[in-house]
Design a protein around this motif. Structure first.
Motif, mmCIF file in Angstrom:
data_model
loop_
_atom_site.group_PDB
_atom_site.id
_atom_site.type_symbol
_atom_site.label_atom_id
_atom_site.label_comp_id
_atom_site.label_asym_id
_atom_site.label_seq_id
_atom_site.Cartn_x
_atom_site.Cartn_y
_atom_site.Cartn_z
ATOM 1 N N ASP A 47 0.829 -1.206 0.000
ATOM 2 C CA ASP A 47 0.000 0.000 0.000
ATOM 3 C C ASP A 47 0.862 1.254 0.000
ATOM 4 O O ASP A 47 0.489 2.271 -0.592
ATOM 5 C CB ASP A 47 -0.945 -0.004 1.204
ATOM 6 C CG ASP A 47 -2.058 1.015 1.046
ATOM 7 O OD1 ASP A 47 -2.716 1.023 -0.014
ATOM 8 O OD2 ASP A 47 -2.271 1.822 1.970
ATOM 9 N N HIS A 48 2.015 1.189 0.655
ATOM 10 C CA HIS A 48 2.954 2.315 0.614
ATOM 11 C C HIS A 48 3.374 2.591 -0.823
ATOM 12 O O HIS A 48 3.409 3.751 -1.262
ATOM 13 C CB HIS A 48 4.167 2.009 1.496
ATOM 14 C CG HIS A 48 5.232 3.041 1.431
ATOM 15 N ND1 HIS A 48 6.519 2.806 1.836
ATOM 16 C CD2 HIS A 48 5.227 4.329 0.998
ATOM 17 C CE1 HIS A 48 7.251 3.889 1.662
ATOM 18 N NE2 HIS A 48 6.488 4.827 1.142
ATOM 19 N N SER B 40 2.027 10.581 6.370
ATOM 20 C CA SER B 40 3.019 9.627 5.877
ATOM 21 C C SER B 40 4.317 9.751 6.662
ATOM 22 O O SER B 40 4.891 8.742 7.101
ATOM 23 C CB SER B 40 3.289 9.862 4.386
ATOM 24 O OG SER B 40 2.136 9.627 3.614
ATOM 25 N N CYS C 256 0.672 4.372 -2.525
ATOM 26 C CA CYS C 256 0.577 5.763 -2.062
ATOM 27 C C CYS C 256 1.591 6.661 -2.767
ATOM 28 O O CYS C 256 1.278 7.800 -3.128
ATOM 29 C CB CYS C 256 0.788 5.831 -0.551
ATOM 30 S SG CYS C 256 -0.551 5.129 0.429
ATOM 31 N N HIS D 126 -2.488 4.313 5.618
ATOM 32 C CA HIS D 126 -3.104 5.469 6.266
ATOM 33 C C HIS D 126 -4.423 5.123 6.960
ATOM 34 O O HIS D 126 -5.255 6.002 7.168
ATOM 35 C CB HIS D 126 -3.387 6.571 5.224
ATOM 36 C CG HIS D 126 -2.167 7.193 4.638
ATOM 37 N ND1 HIS D 126 -1.631 6.797 3.439
ATOM 38 C CD2 HIS D 126 -1.374 8.187 5.096
ATOM 39 C CE1 HIS D 126 -0.552 7.531 3.174
ATOM 40 N NE2 HIS D 126 -0.380 8.369 4.155
ATOM 41 N N VAL E 254 -1.932 14.417 3.956
ATOM 42 C CA VAL E 254 -1.476 13.091 3.515
ATOM 43 C C VAL E 254 0.031 12.979 3.676
ATOM 44 O O VAL E 254 0.548 11.966 4.177
ATOM 45 C CB VAL E 254 -1.893 12.833 2.052
ATOM 46 C CG1 VAL E 254 -1.267 11.531 1.552
ATOM 47 C CG2 VAL E 254 -3.407 12.776 1.925
#
Length: 206
Positions: free
Chosen positions: A39-40, A131, A43, A201, A127
């Motif tokens: 998922d990182h 992070s 992102c 997140h 966001v």
């Protein structure tokens, strides 16, 4: 005070809450960490894509063009670096649905200009700040290679949220503080309430 603490101070002061311990404990478990890494990567790619879309849509803002072009290069580099980490770990790319976080923030964005652009930039600031906060929070929970990478990202990305805020204020004819506070409360709610999907997140795992 360590260099990491110095970098984190403005990030943590900007956010409405810190990452809950239960998220850190869950996300760092071996059976979940691959999902977080995947998922990182998503992102980083989405951050670059969003910046590129803004550059095309708002080409008449010169300062925005310059700042976002720099951000795109950094985000794509980080995307490539996450892919390299995945390859080293023998982790195959998987398609995973997005969590609620970004969509939850975007629901508050106004539909008229220039407030729509201002709001998008404020969302970008949150966001990026979240992070950075999660990179630092996760580092003590993961292996040395990943921890080193997260600390490196913190150093390189800690200024991004401030760049977004500066752009937002330069475009707005009014003080953006009330809008920032609105998004701060919304972002903290998304982080601090139960969440069905574990993502980079996401909120409190259920």
């Amino acid at each position: 005070m360590s260099a990491t603490d110095i970098l984190l101070q403005p990030v943590q002061a900007f956010l409405g809450c810190l990452t809950p311990d239960v998220w850190l404990q869950t996300a760092s478990q071996p059976q979940h960490l691959a999902l977080i890494i995947q998922d990182h990567a998503n992102c980083e790619k989405k951050a670059a894509s969003t910046a590129i879309n803004l550059m095309f849509r708002y080409g008449f803002y010169t300062e925005l063009q310059v700042k976002l072009s720099q951000l795109v290069r950094e985000e794509m580099l980080h995307y490539e670096q996450v892919l390299e980490i995945m390859q080293k770990r023998g982790q195959a790319w998987q398609a995973i649905p997005a969590g609620r976080y970004a969509g939850g923030l975007r629901k508050e964005i106004k539909t008229y200009e220039p407030q729509a652009l201002v709001d998008v930039l404020i969302v970008g600031a949150f966001v990026e700040a979240r992070s950075c906060e999660r990179f630092a929070a996760l580092a003590p929970y993961v292996d040395d290679e990943l921890a080193k990478f997260y600390r490196y990202l913190l150093k390189s990305e800690s200024r991004h949220f401030e760049d977004y805020l500066t752009l937002a204020q330069s475009i707005s004819k009014q003080d953006i503080s009330p809008r920032v506070e609105t998004f701060r409360q919304l972002e903290a709610e998304l982080i601090g309430t139960p969440d069905n999907l574990l993502r980079f997140h996401s909120g409190i795992p259920v």
